[in-house]
Each structure stands twice: as structure tokens, then as C-alpha cells.
Design a protein around this motif. Sequence first.
Motif, short mmCIF file in Angstrom:
data_model
loop_
_atom_site.label_atom_id
_atom_site.label_comp_id
_atom_site.label_asym_id
_atom_site.label_seq_id
_atom_site.Cartn_x
_atom_site.Cartn_y
_atom_site.Cartn_z
N LEU A 502 0.44 -1.16 0.16
CA LEU A 502 -0.69 -0.37 0.11
C LEU A 502 1.21 1.43 -0.53
N HIS A 503 0.25 2.26 -0.53
CA HIS A 503 1.16 3.27 -0.56
C HIS A 503 0.53 4.58 -1.12
N LYS A 504 0.59 6.19 -1.20
CA LYS A 504 0.26 6.79 -1.29
C LYS A 504 -1.00 6.97 -2.88
N GLU A 505 0.50 6.67 -3.52
CA GLU A 505 0.25 6.18 -4.75
C GLU A 505 0.48 5.34 -5.74
N SER A 506 -1.26 4.42 -6.65
CA SER A 506 -1.70 3.29 -6.79
C SER A 506 -0.47 2.14 -7.37
N CYS A 562 -4.21 7.48 6.66
CA CYS A 562 -5.85 7.68 5.30
C CYS A 562 -5.81 7.75 4.58
N GLU A 563 -7.17 7.35 3.72
CA GLU A 563 -7.14 7.86 2.52
C GLU A 563 -8.57 8.94 2.22
N GLU A 564 -8.39 9.57 1.27
CA GLU A 564 -9.83 10.50 0.93
C GLU A 564 -10.34 11.43 2.83
N LYS A 565 -9.13 11.60 2.93
CA LYS A 565 -9.48 12.39 4.69
C LYS A 565 -9.79 13.96 4.52
N ASN A 582 -5.68 3.26 -0.65
CA ASN A 582 -6.55 1.49 0.06
C ASN A 582 -6.28 1.27 1.07
N ILE A 583 -6.04 2.39 2.32
CA ILE A 583 -5.73 2.05 3.79
C ILE A 583 -7.05 1.13 3.48
N GLU A 588 -10.33 -4.78 5.69
CA GLU A 588 -11.42 -6.16 3.86
C GLU A 588 -10.91 -7.28 4.84
N TYR A 589 -9.12 -7.43 4.69
CA TYR A 589 -7.44 -7.74 5.10
C TYR A 589 -8.32 -8.47 6.53
N ARG A 590 -8.58 -8.57 7.90
CA ARG A 590 -8.58 -8.54 9.09
C ARG A 590 -10.06 -9.30 9.40
N LYS A 591 -10.90 -9.26 7.88
CA LYS A 591 -12.23 -9.67 8.35
C LYS A 591 -11.70 -11.10 7.52
N LEU A 592 -11.23 -11.03 6.21
CA LEU A 592 -11.20 -12.41 5.91
C LEU A 592 -10.13 -13.42 6.37
#
Length: 703
Positions: A502-506, A562-565, A582-583, A588-592
Motif C-alpha cells: 500500500l502506497h499513497k500512489e496506486s 488515511c485515504e480521502e480524509k 486503499n488503507i 477487508e484483510y482483517r475480516k478475511l
Amino acid sequence: MKRQPKLETRSKHILEVEGLKFKDLNDNGVLDPYEDWRLDSETRARDLAKRMTVEELAGNMVIKSQRMGLAQEDKSKTSHDGILDEEVYEDKNIFIGQINHGSTKHIKEMGLRHFILRENFSEEDIARWVNALNEVAEESRLGIPVIIASNSRNENAERTFGMNDAVGVFTTYPSTLGLAAVYLGDKARNYHPDGDYDYSIFKEFGEIARDEWKYSGLRKGYMYMLDTATDPRWQRFYGTFGEDVELITKAGEDLLDAFQGEEVNEESVAMTMKHFPGGGARENGFDPHYAEGKFNVYRTPGSLEKYHMPPFKAVVDKNVSSIMPYYSIPAHEKSAVQNYKGKRIPFEPVGFSFNEYFIQNILREDMGFKGYINSDSGILDNMAWGVMHLEKQDRAAYAVNNGVDLISDTNESHWIIKAYDEGKISHERLVEANVRLLKEMFDLGLFDEKTYVDPAKAKEIVRDEKNLAKAYSAHQRSVVLLKNKENTLPLKEKTKLYFDYLHKESDKAETFRNEALKELKDRDDIILVDSPEEAEAIFVQITPKSGNYFSATPGLLELDLCEEKTNKALDGSEYTETTVANIGKLEEYRKLADKNNAKLLVSVNSTMPWLLENAEKYADVLLANFETFIPAQVDVLVGKFAPTGKLPFTFPKNEAVLAVDENGICASPNDVPGYDKHKYMKETYAYKDVEGNEYKLGYGLSY
């Protein structure tokens, strides 16, 4: 008596006097004192300075970034088989707008001898480039050689102008914060490889880097930052050694021992350490590369002497060759009274490069500094804080008369000449500055045996496998294990592992993920899987980015993951901030992971003291890394290397401890290191995770 050096010339003649050989650098057929290698450097420097014209004296007092010809697309604008760039163009950057005149004109007509290399070519190409520059310099009237400076090149990172200009060519260690994490970990376990009880990671690193630089022709290091990082929002936190004053002092001393030795000599890389008197005391993180951050604020009585000055005094005592003051102005109205050695410090409202009291009274008189002062870039132009109202020749006179000997990053020596012509700088002062600058060059052997370097030897030194192994060990030791819920680590052998980045720039995230997967694909201690649904462990590397190094954020720089804060700007308007795209994947990964009885392993690239809650609350394992190679981190996950790193700074617990009131005062003091901030607050400062671990200076788990 000194030994006969091996002398090489490309255009000038060799003199023979009393059976000894000397370079006839001015081609007059006579052995002049500055050409006589038997004399001490001070004598030679004084003789040469007196022979120089005002134009030559001024030219030697500026240092400019110089492109290599290899970067030039139009090869007709190069010389020396394409290695030197000769293009004339308008060179505009954040520091200055100036005309680049090309390598040969800079040297032969303008008298420049100090250059900064910022490009990332091979060690062989660097050596060829330095040789070509010196060929041109040798052809000049006095045959004065060039000296090449660079910012650090031996730490891993994404390339960033002015911080990590170059990376990946020389032996690559973790970041300076990573070296600090290694040092604290080694110290905690009394680590002495091979029984070497004088061992220090800083010395190991410095000795390897010194040889790579020296044989490549780089003889001047614009490094390292001795700033005590006291404000977590400061963008340049990343280039420091953290917040531990004792550690920073140790780093400075050991790096000087490694790069320079007890005194600058032919085997040294001379150091310019920075940013006097410490750039860490930022006002809520804003940096003096832009106007919003032009003040150093010391609200805490005694903070300047206690937390910021000690590393500089230590390197002065060890004869550091040069010191670079910061841009900023010491804020009188916003600061408490500050003293040094019992004397009150007057805060003149000008940047430190113009500040007579800090340079002459504190640095030279009280500390005993004997080297030269190298300003930061742009002090005659965009960062002339406190003297922006003056004409450029007057800014030059202000800086030079108050102690600056070398002005960075410019070729505009004509402002020094104009100040001289107007009677604002004396000839005596120009000579004094040049004696200091030339003495370093004589000490380094640049006039004699060390003018030219061997590209093949540079390649041999840089590709040493033993050094690469030492660097990799440092990467392993830089990893700090922050959280290990229910003893998740080490993972069992051949765990099915899914990796994400995960990065600021996808787009960068995808690139870095693919690079890491290539490095991990041949391991026999894990099984890489293609989807998180297949995984027994999901490993996520997070590299946050916040703000811009060279410009102010609309509001306070965001440390939240954060993303889009939506944040509030200083003018009351709202704007959107992203530190990690995409933070939300972590949730999602936690639930999975919960669904599949898998584990979530998160590693945060800790370039700054991020607010970690949005990562920690989901993670079974949380690591702090410092530009650490991904394979070295996996070594820690699988038990190939038990973690030993310790935090070189304190992570703040939440936004409340960083909140700034209507008067601009932060809830935690900007001029005090994280480990001591609680002394000046009504609450604790350090982050505490759900396991009860407090993420403060020196913390780090093992298993």
C-alpha cells in the motif's frame, strides 16, 4: 619528510626540483609554494588565495549542482566523449532561477570549483565524470582542481531531490532512522560482531561508504543531519537519526571517524554536517524551504542548548570540516529565553546563515569551530529569510561578512563580486574564505596524487560482496517488532503467504509489489500465494506519504494513515488529504483473516512518526521498518532472524497530542523530543497498543 606522491597531469608539465617531482599548475616553470606538496596545507592555501583574482576568489565561494553529460539527450551539447554537459539553459528550481552555462564555462571562465552531484549513474561513470571535470580545471590559469559534493547515497529510499538524490548504486543500507534502530538494538543486546568491542553500525556503514565515495571521486559529503527531530510533522524527520540526543551525538562522532578520520587527509571524505543549530525545532512541522516554516521556535526554556546543540559541539570537537546552517530564523517573540554556556542568546531576526551571533559567537568562539561555513541552497534567492528586502549583492555581503564561506546551490558568483566592487566585502574576507576552502582541497590531496581516480578500481570497491552482506544484516537488524499478538511470530515453516503493498500512489504500489514478489519468489521457507483467500498469513507493506517536502500543506501535515480524509486548512476551508491509498484494505484483510483463521501482518515504513491506530487495530503483527528491504522483513516473519531493532523515536498516540490551538501552540512542545514531551503536557504522549505496549524511544520486542 613527506613521501613523493604519484603525480598525474593531463595538460600541465611536471617540474623536477632537487630530485623530486611537482605539478607546475600555473605553467610558469617555477615551483611556487602552492605547488609544493612538502609544505603544509595552510601555507599552500594562503599562497594560492593571494594569487587568485577577485573573480576566481568569488567563483570558488559558490557551489552548484552540475549535470553529467550522460543525462543530456542532445549529445552535441556535451564534451569529453559525452561525459560533460555543456548546455546553456535556464535552471529554475525551488531555490533559484539562474542560467546554467555548462561545465567548461563554469570552470574556465567563472572560476567554479565546487559542484554537487545529484544524478544516479554508476560509480564508473561518476569517476569518469570527475576526471573529465579535472581535466578542464587543470587547463585553467592556476590549475585548481574541482571537488564534488553529494547528499547521501548509501541508504535505501525512493529518490527525493535534496534528500535521497541517488540510491541503489552504492552499497545500500536502511535509512538513517534505520541505522539508529540498528544501533539501539545492538546496544541493548551488547552486540559485537567478530568480537570487535569497538564496533558501531555507524562506523561500519561510514567506512564502507567512504571507500565507495573516495574511489569514485566524491570527496565531500553533504551529510549527515544532526538535527534532533522534535516535531513529528517535520518532513525532514526522515533524514535524521531520530530524537535521541545521545544517539545523534554518537552517530555524528562515529561517522566523522569513519569518513574523515582524526583529521582530513588524502584518504578522507570531508563532511559538511547540518543543519546548525538544529533544524528540528519546527513550528508545527512547517519547514523553512517555504515561507510558512521560516521560524525556529523554542517555546521551552533551555531546549536549544539541551536538545539541539550537543551533536554539533561533539563534531566540532572532532574537527568536522564544514558545517551547514539552516535557513530558518530564530523566533524571538514566540520563544522562551535561550542560553548557551550561561549566556543569553540574542535572537536576531535573520536566517542562521546570516546570523552573526550563532556563527561567530556560538559556533566559532564558544564551540571552537575551525572549518568553513557552507550555506544551505537558495540563501541569496528564495530562502533569504530575514533579508528578502535586500538586493542580492547585499544578501551576499550579509552572509559572507557574518561567516559564510561557501554559498550553495548557485553559480551566481557575480553577486559576491558586485558586493566587493561596492566596498561591502573586503578582499581580506574573500581571501580568508578561500584559505578555508582551499585548505580542505589540499588536505584531501586533490592538488597532488588524488586529482584523478581509476573507474575500474571504483567498480571493484562498490561491488564487494562482503559489504553487501553487512548491509543486508543491517536491514534485518533495523526491523522493530511493535506487536506480536498471541505469539504469531515466528511463522511456521512454509506458511502460505500473500503479499500486498500500500502506497499513497496506486501505480507505485503495484510497481513496488511486483518488485518485492520477484525478490521473494525463490524462497523455500514460505509459499507465495496469488490471492489473500488462499493465505495462512497476509503480509502488507505500507509506505505512507504526506504533504510535499518543498511546499506547505494547506493545513497541518497529516500523520494519520488515511485515504480521502477531510481536513481543515489554516484559512478555515476544507481540503482532502491522503497518506495511503486503499488503507481500507486492512479492514477487508482483517475480516478475511478472521474468516479463514489466518494472520494479518502489517509493516509500516516509518519515515515519520505516523499515527498508527488505523493499522495497529487490525494487525496481529505490527512492524516498523525504515526503508528496509522486503526480504529482510520476511526473514523476521519466518524466524530466520529474530528481531532486534529498537525505535529511534516515539510514535504519538493520537491527533489530540498534536492539536494546535488558535494561537498556533501545539499540545505537545515542538522543540522537545518525544521521550520528554510528557513532562510539558497534562497527559502521556506515546502511542499504546491494545496489548499495552507503549511505542516510545528504545521500544522493540523480540520472540
